[in-house]
Design a protein around this motif. Structure first.
Motif, PDB file in Angstrom:
ATOM      1  N   UNK A  94       0.868  -1.175   0.000  1.00  0.00           N
ATOM      2  CA  UNK A  94       0.000   0.000   0.000  1.00  0.00           C
ATOM      3  C   UNK A  94       0.906   1.227   0.000  1.00  0.00           C
ATOM      4  N   UNK A  95       0.905   1.964  -1.094  1.00  0.00           N
ATOM      5  CA  UNK A  95       1.806   3.108  -1.255  1.00  0.00           C
ATOM      6  C   UNK A  95       1.090   4.401  -0.896  1.00  0.00           C
ATOM      7  N   UNK A  96       1.839   5.292  -0.238  1.00  0.00           N
ATOM      8  CA  UNK A  96       1.318   6.628   0.053  1.00  0.00           C
ATOM      9  C   UNK A  96       2.192   7.665  -0.634  1.00  0.00           C
ATOM     10  N   UNK A  97       1.577   8.755  -1.102  1.00  0.00           N
ATOM     11  CA  UNK A  97       2.353   9.787  -1.811  1.00  0.00           C
ATOM     12  C   UNK A  97       3.235  10.582  -0.864  1.00  0.00           C
ATOM     13  N   UNK A  98       4.139  11.408  -1.414  1.00  0.00           N
ATOM     14  CA  UNK A  98       5.022  12.214  -0.579  1.00  0.00           C
ATOM     15  C   UNK A  98       4.246  13.084   0.412  1.00  0.00           C
ATOM     16  N   UNK A 142       2.287  22.963  -8.562  1.00  0.00           N
ATOM     17  CA  UNK A 142       3.528  22.559  -7.873  1.00  0.00           C
ATOM     18  C   UNK A 142       4.455  21.789  -8.806  1.00  0.00           C
ATOM     19  N   UNK A 143       4.671  22.331  -9.992  1.00  0.00           N
ATOM     20  CA  UNK A 143       5.438  21.623 -11.009  1.00  0.00           C
ATOM     21  C   UNK A 143       6.902  21.474 -10.636  1.00  0.00           C
ATOM     22  N   UNK A 144       7.434  20.278 -10.909  1.00  0.00           N
ATOM     23  CA  UNK A 144       8.863  20.066 -10.814  1.00  0.00           C
ATOM     24  C   UNK A 144       9.552  20.579 -12.061  1.00  0.00           C
ATOM     25  N   UNK A 145      10.864  20.427 -12.113  1.00  0.00           N
ATOM     26  CA  UNK A 145      11.633  20.926 -13.257  1.00  0.00           C
ATOM     27  C   UNK A 145      11.969  19.793 -14.220  1.00  0.00           C
ATOM     28  N   UNK A 209       2.641  15.678  -7.785  1.00  0.00           N
ATOM     29  CA  UNK A 209       3.836  15.283  -7.017  1.00  0.00           C
ATOM     30  C   UNK A 209       5.128  15.406  -7.812  1.00  0.00           C
ATOM     31  N   UNK A 210       5.135  16.185  -8.885  1.00  0.00           N
ATOM     32  CA  UNK A 210       6.272  16.155  -9.803  1.00  0.00           C
ATOM     33  C   UNK A 210       7.561  16.747  -9.227  1.00  0.00           C
ATOM     34  N   UNK A 211       7.509  17.335  -8.037  1.00  0.00           N
ATOM     35  CA  UNK A 211       8.739  17.817  -7.391  1.00  0.00           C
ATOM     36  C   UNK A 211       9.493  16.695  -6.676  1.00  0.00           C
ATOM     37  N   UNK A 212       8.889  15.509  -6.657  1.00  0.00           N
ATOM     38  CA  UNK A 212       9.465  14.397  -5.900  1.00  0.00           C
ATOM     39  C   UNK A 212       9.793  13.239  -6.835  1.00  0.00           C
ATOM     40  N   UNK A 213      11.093  12.958  -6.997  1.00  0.00           N
ATOM     41  CA  UNK A 213      11.511  11.829  -7.807  1.00  0.00           C
ATOM     42  C   UNK A 213      11.532  12.143  -9.296  1.00  0.00           C
TER      43      UNK A 213
END
Length: 331
Positions: A94-98, A142-145, A209-213
């Motif tokens: 069971x996965x949870x997001x950041x 909350x866009x990542x790069x 969640x694109x700032x993570x990973x």
């Protein structure tokens, strides 16, 4: 070869209306595969550790596995990740997001495993397969790069269905994962842009969640497409009724409650086993189907969202595919 009573449902969807017609026929069909070709049963997973699941009977080829999160154990945003799928079993968590406490919660879920290829189950056409992709869908919040443009991978069915099928999917690998069994990073679920009689378009959904990973490698998306309707199957444990359906565009977010998807038949049991998948992408924040209850004649679902960027879990209306069984089944 078995004689079965089959109800097939044809659904035609436009932007504003959905028309459903139902025809009941009696057919005699062969399953169409050697060795184990399908298994479904209930298992208990954890938020804090991978759990190994063994199939009741080994498959001749590596099957496609689909699992849908439920609301048991935790009401936090959660999905299911899979790995190490072989002919004899798989591992799941069971996965949870950041930015969400992982904890140590148990979740009861149903898995559906199907041998790859095209076959009939009690007169209903089913196709199982996989596709490898790095193509992404994601929210603009909350866009990542360094993100690529949003794009979709085409799946061409080997079998042309009489109507768009129920499309059930899960990611089969963790090639980019660097967080589990802590928070999953990068957070990925399957996003589906459209399903037609001969094709579907999928992507890896990173939601907000694109700032993570990072996604630097292909992940394998597994899918099981099943003709809408119901059929009685001869499992190794006795007769089991299977029903599949595609909802109207009615399913909204977790915060907005639960939404009934009628099965089109009564499975005559109190708690059927079920899986579900979101099969449209109208919501800009991303999301995934989550089960909130099952009755003998319908499946209750909602679209879950991560709370990594903001805390809201509302969602616009989506279409969801469901598949339910009256009990555990091994074919």
């Amino acid at each position: 070869t078995a004689t079965t009573t089959t109800t097939t449902t044809t659904t035609t969807t436009t932007t504003t209306t959905t028309t459903t017609t139902t025809t009941t026929t009696t057919t005699t069909t062969a399953i169409g595969c050697s060795g184990n070709c399908l298994e479904t049963r209930e298992v208990t997973l954890s938020t804090s550790a991978w759990v190994s699941i063994a199939f009741t009977t080994p498959f001749a080829a590596v099957p496609v596995v689909v699992v849908t999160p439920t609301e048991t154990g935790t009401t936090d945003p959660a999905s299911i990740r899979l790995k190490d799928i072989t002919t004899t079993g798989f591992s799941a968590i069971v996965a949870k997001p950041p930015n969400k406490a992982v904890g140590n919660s148990a979740m009861t879920v149903t898995f559906l495993a199907a041998a790859p290829g095209v076959r009939q189950l009690g007169g209903l056409w089913m196709e199982a397969g996989t596709i490898s992709t790095q193509k992404l869908a994601y929210s603009t919040k909350c866009l990542g790069s360094g993100l690529p443009a949003i794009s979709w991978e085409k799946i061409s069915f080997a079998h042309q269905f009489p109507a768009p099928p129920a499309f059930l999917s899960s990611i089969q690998t963790v090639n980019n994962e660097n967080g589990l069994p802590s928070n999953s990073q990068p957070w990925l679920t399957v996003s589906l842009n459209s399903v037609k009689v001969n094709e579907a378009w999928v992507a890896l959904d990173r939601a907000e969640t694109t700032r993570y990973g990072q996604v630097n490698q292909d992940e394998v998306v597994g899918y099981i497409a099943i003709q809408g309707g119901s059929a009685t199957l001869q499992s190794t444990t006795g007769a089991v009724t299977m029903a599949t359906a595609v909802s109207n565009r009615i399913v909204r977010g977790w915060k907005q409650g639960s939404f009934d998807v009628p099965l089109g038949t009564d499975l005559s049991v109190g708690s059927p086993l079920a899986v579900a998948s979101q099969c449209t992408h109208y919501g800009g924040d991303g999301g995934w189907a989550r089960l909130r209850g099952v009755s003998s004649s319908s499946v209750k679902v909602a679209i879950d969202e991560d709370t990594t960027c903001d805390t809201e879990r509302s969602h616009t209306k989506e279409i969801v595919s469901v598949c339910a069984f009256s009990g555990p089944c091994v074919l």
